[in-house]
Motif scaffolding. Structure first.
Motif, PDB file in Angstrom:
ATOM      1  N   ASN A 131     -10.634  31.089  -3.537  1.00  0.00           N
ATOM      2  CA  ASN A 131     -11.519  30.348  -2.776  1.00  0.00           C
ATOM      3  C   ASN A 131     -12.807  30.243  -3.726  1.00  0.00           C
ATOM      4  N   LEU A 132     -13.155  31.292  -4.690  1.00  0.00           N
ATOM      5  CA  LEU A 132     -14.505  31.344  -5.401  1.00  0.00           C
ATOM      6  C   LEU A 132     -14.192  30.175  -6.387  1.00  0.00           C
ATOM      7  N   SER A 133     -13.107  29.999  -7.132  1.00  0.00           N
ATOM      8  CA  SER A 133     -12.839  28.994  -8.205  1.00  0.00           C
ATOM      9  C   SER A 133     -12.876  27.502  -7.542  1.00  0.00           C
ATOM     10  N   ASP A 137     -15.986  25.336  -8.541  1.00  0.00           N
ATOM     11  CA  ASP A 137     -15.532  23.737  -9.099  1.00  0.00           C
ATOM     12  C   ASP A 137     -16.227  22.508  -8.242  1.00  0.00           C
ATOM     13  N   MET A 138     -16.378  22.949  -7.064  1.00  0.00           N
ATOM     14  CA  MET A 138     -16.977  21.701  -6.197  1.00  0.00           C
ATOM     15  C   MET A 138     -18.500  21.756  -6.395  1.00  0.00           C
ATOM     16  N   VAL A 139     -19.114  22.943  -6.666  1.00  0.00           N
ATOM     17  CA  VAL A 139     -20.656  22.711  -7.097  1.00  0.00           C
ATOM     18  C   VAL A 139     -20.925  22.088  -8.334  1.00  0.00           C
ATOM     19  N   MET A 140     -19.912  22.209  -9.299  1.00  0.00           N
ATOM     20  CA  MET A 140     -20.050  21.880 -10.773  1.00  0.00           C
ATOM     21  C   MET A 140     -19.679  20.350 -10.670  1.00  0.00           C
ATOM     22  N   ASP A 141     -18.773  20.095 -10.151  1.00  0.00           N
ATOM     23  CA  ASP A 141     -18.353  18.429  -9.814  1.00  0.00           C
ATOM     24  C   ASP A 141     -19.370  17.762  -9.067  1.00  0.00           C
ATOM     25  N   ASN A 142     -20.372  18.236  -8.211  1.00  0.00           N
ATOM     26  CA  ASN A 142     -21.103  17.719  -7.623  1.00  0.00           C
ATOM     27  C   ASN A 142     -22.546  17.970  -8.221  1.00  0.00           C
ATOM     28  N   LYS A 143     -22.505  18.706  -9.273  1.00  0.00           N
ATOM     29  CA  LYS A 143     -23.872  18.918  -9.997  1.00  0.00           C
ATOM     30  C   LYS A 143     -24.826  19.470  -9.236  1.00  0.00           C
ATOM     31  N   ILE A 144     -24.301  20.501  -8.486  1.00  0.00           N
ATOM     32  CA  ILE A 144     -25.327  21.318  -7.659  1.00  0.00           C
ATOM     33  C   ILE A 144     -25.472  22.880  -8.574  1.00  0.00           C
ATOM     34  N   THR A 145     -26.567  22.950  -8.478  1.00  0.00           N
ATOM     35  CA  THR A 145     -27.114  24.456  -9.270  1.00  0.00           C
ATOM     36  C   THR A 145     -27.269  25.504  -8.019  1.00  0.00           C
ATOM     37  N   VAL A 146     -26.522  26.602  -8.066  1.00  0.00           N
ATOM     38  CA  VAL A 146     -26.452  27.830  -7.189  1.00  0.00           C
ATOM     39  C   VAL A 146     -27.156  29.016  -8.044  1.00  0.00           C
ATOM     40  N   THR A 147     -27.770  29.913  -7.072  1.00  0.00           N
ATOM     41  CA  THR A 147     -28.064  30.994  -7.910  1.00  0.00           C
ATOM     42  C   THR A 147     -27.353  32.314  -7.605  1.00  0.00           C
ATOM     43  N   ASP A 148     -26.392  32.258  -6.887  1.00  0.00           N
ATOM     44  CA  ASP A 148     -25.513  33.090  -6.817  1.00  0.00           C
ATOM     45  C   ASP A 148     -23.942  32.860  -6.121  1.00  0.00           C
ATOM     46  N   GLU A 149     -23.071  33.262  -6.175  1.00  0.00           N
ATOM     47  CA  GLU A 149     -21.530  33.038  -5.834  1.00  0.00           C
ATOM     48  C   GLU A 149     -21.621  32.647  -4.220  1.00  0.00           C
ATOM     49  N   ALA A 150     -22.347  33.429  -3.477  1.00  0.00           N
ATOM     50  CA  ALA A 150     -22.307  33.131  -2.060  1.00  0.00           C
ATOM     51  C   ALA A 150     -22.898  31.823  -1.905  1.00  0.00           C
ATOM     52  N   MET A 151     -23.932  31.330  -2.549  1.00  0.00           N
ATOM     53  CA  MET A 151     -24.484  29.987  -2.570  1.00  0.00           C
ATOM     54  C   MET A 151     -23.309  28.700  -2.759  1.00  0.00           C
ATOM     55  N   ALA A 152     -22.485  29.120  -3.711  1.00  0.00           N
ATOM     56  CA  ALA A 152     -21.562  28.419  -3.904  1.00  0.00           C
ATOM     57  C   ALA A 152     -20.403  28.213  -2.843  1.00  0.00           C
ATOM     58  N   MET A 153     -20.053  29.384  -2.267  1.00  0.00           N
ATOM     59  CA  MET A 153     -19.149  29.575  -1.103  1.00  0.00           C
ATOM     60  C   MET A 153     -19.803  28.836   0.181  1.00  0.00           C
ATOM     61  N   GLU A 154     -21.215  29.036   0.419  1.00  0.00           N
ATOM     62  CA  GLU A 154     -21.570  28.161   1.257  1.00  0.00           C
ATOM     63  C   GLU A 154     -21.503  26.737   1.301  1.00  0.00           C
ATOM     64  N   HIS A 155     -21.791  26.129   0.056  1.00  0.00           N
ATOM     65  CA  HIS A 155     -21.595  24.771  -0.530  1.00  0.00           C
ATOM     66  C   HIS A 155     -20.381  24.349  -0.055  1.00  0.00           C
ATOM     67  N   ALA A 156     -19.178  25.129  -0.128  1.00  0.00           N
ATOM     68  CA  ALA A 156     -17.879  24.799   0.098  1.00  0.00           C
ATOM     69  C   ALA A 156     -17.447  24.911   1.547  1.00  0.00           C
ATOM     70  N   GLY A 157     -18.354  25.341   2.270  1.00  0.00           N
ATOM     71  CA  GLY A 157     -18.018  25.432   3.651  1.00  0.00           C
ATOM     72  C   GLY A 157     -17.757  26.894   4.416  1.00  0.00           C
ATOM     73  N   ARG A 158     -17.753  27.667   3.364  1.00  0.00           N
ATOM     74  CA  ARG A 158     -17.555  29.098   3.790  1.00  0.00           C
ATOM     75  C   ARG A 158     -18.649  29.976   4.312  1.00  0.00           C
ATOM     76  N   SER A 159     -18.471  30.861   4.695  1.00  0.00           N
ATOM     77  CA  SER A 159     -19.493  31.794   5.483  1.00  0.00           C
ATOM     78  C   SER A 159     -19.164  33.097   4.989  1.00  0.00           C
ATOM     79  N   PRO A 160     -19.752  33.822   3.917  1.00  0.00           N
ATOM     80  CA  PRO A 160     -19.553  35.062   3.390  1.00  0.00           C
ATOM     81  C   PRO A 160     -20.454  36.191   4.561  1.00  0.00           C
ATOM     82  N   ILE A 161     -19.915  37.186   4.487  1.00  0.00           N
ATOM     83  CA  ILE A 161     -20.900  38.279   5.281  1.00  0.00           C
ATOM     84  C   ILE A 161     -21.808  39.092   4.269  1.00  0.00           C
ATOM     85  N   MET A 162     -22.698  39.329   4.890  1.00  0.00           N
ATOM     86  CA  MET A 162     -23.719  40.556   4.133  1.00  0.00           C
ATOM     87  C   MET A 162     -23.188  41.863   4.563  1.00  0.00           C
ATOM     88  N   VAL A 163     -23.426  42.696   3.514  1.00  0.00           N
ATOM     89  CA  VAL A 163     -23.039  44.117   3.682  1.00  0.00           C
ATOM     90  C   VAL A 163     -24.226  45.040   3.127  1.00  0.00           C
TER      91      VAL A 163
END
Length: 191
Positions: A131-133, A137-163
């Protein structure tokens, strides 16, 4: 941490600190060259894990900043367990206690955020490698800069949980942070 099966380290080139202080540990599986941005380095790390090391895409990866030396074992365990239970991953952090203001670039207040829904995101952040890979890949292909991995996951339509983690898991970016981290670490060795 017995629940960590292996460690790889992403480095910028050149890295004079690493050359002078090589990491030796039975769980150390090597180093890889990072990229220009954090997301590039993590992507290279995922490729290193799956290609060079042979880690299965169904496994989980814990991404942690070297700038956060005060991670507690229990917090790492909690975020790993949460990620495995919640399929979209987990991010260690802490709930915001202060009033949070948004502002324009010149500092004029434009609003007040609801602190009950705000978190400070830390590392480690833990995700299924496949899922992370895909997200990186999706943020790179779309030239999106993210500040953490959760932000990349959000752009990919996923919803990580905070702990919820310890407020001692500070990021060392300034001299005062270094002194605070030293105090935390010295205190933890005396307990």
């Amino acid at each position: 941490m017995p629940f960590i099966t292996g460690v790889v380290v992403g480095l910028t080139e050149p890295d004079p600190w690493w050359e002078n202080n090589p990491f030796e540990h039975p769980k150390f599986h090597g180093e890889f060259r990072g990229g220009e941005r954090r997301q590039d380095t993590v992507r290279e790390g995922v490729l290193f894990l799956t290609g060079t090391i042979g880690v299965h895409l169904g496994e989980y990866v814990l991404v942690h900043d070297a700038a956060r030396p005060c991670i507690m074992h229990e917090d790492a365990r909690k975020v790993i367990m949460a990620a495995m239970k919640h399929g979209d991953g987990a991010v260690l952090g802490s709930r915001v206690k202060d009033t949070i203001k948004s502002s324009t670039e010149d500092g004029v207040i434009s609003g007040t955020l609801d602190r009950n829904s705000c978190w400070r995101a830390y590392t480690p952040q833990v995700f299924n490698i496949a899922n992370l890979s895909e997200a990186l890949d999706m943020v790179m292909d779309n030239k999106i800069t993210v500040t953490d991995e959760a932000m990349a996951m959000e752009h990919a339509g996923r919803s990580p949980i905070m702990v919820q983690g310890s407020d001692m898991n500070i990021k060392v970016t300034e001299e005062t942070d270094l002194r605070l981290a030293e105090a935390f670490l010295e205190g933890s060795t005396q307990s």
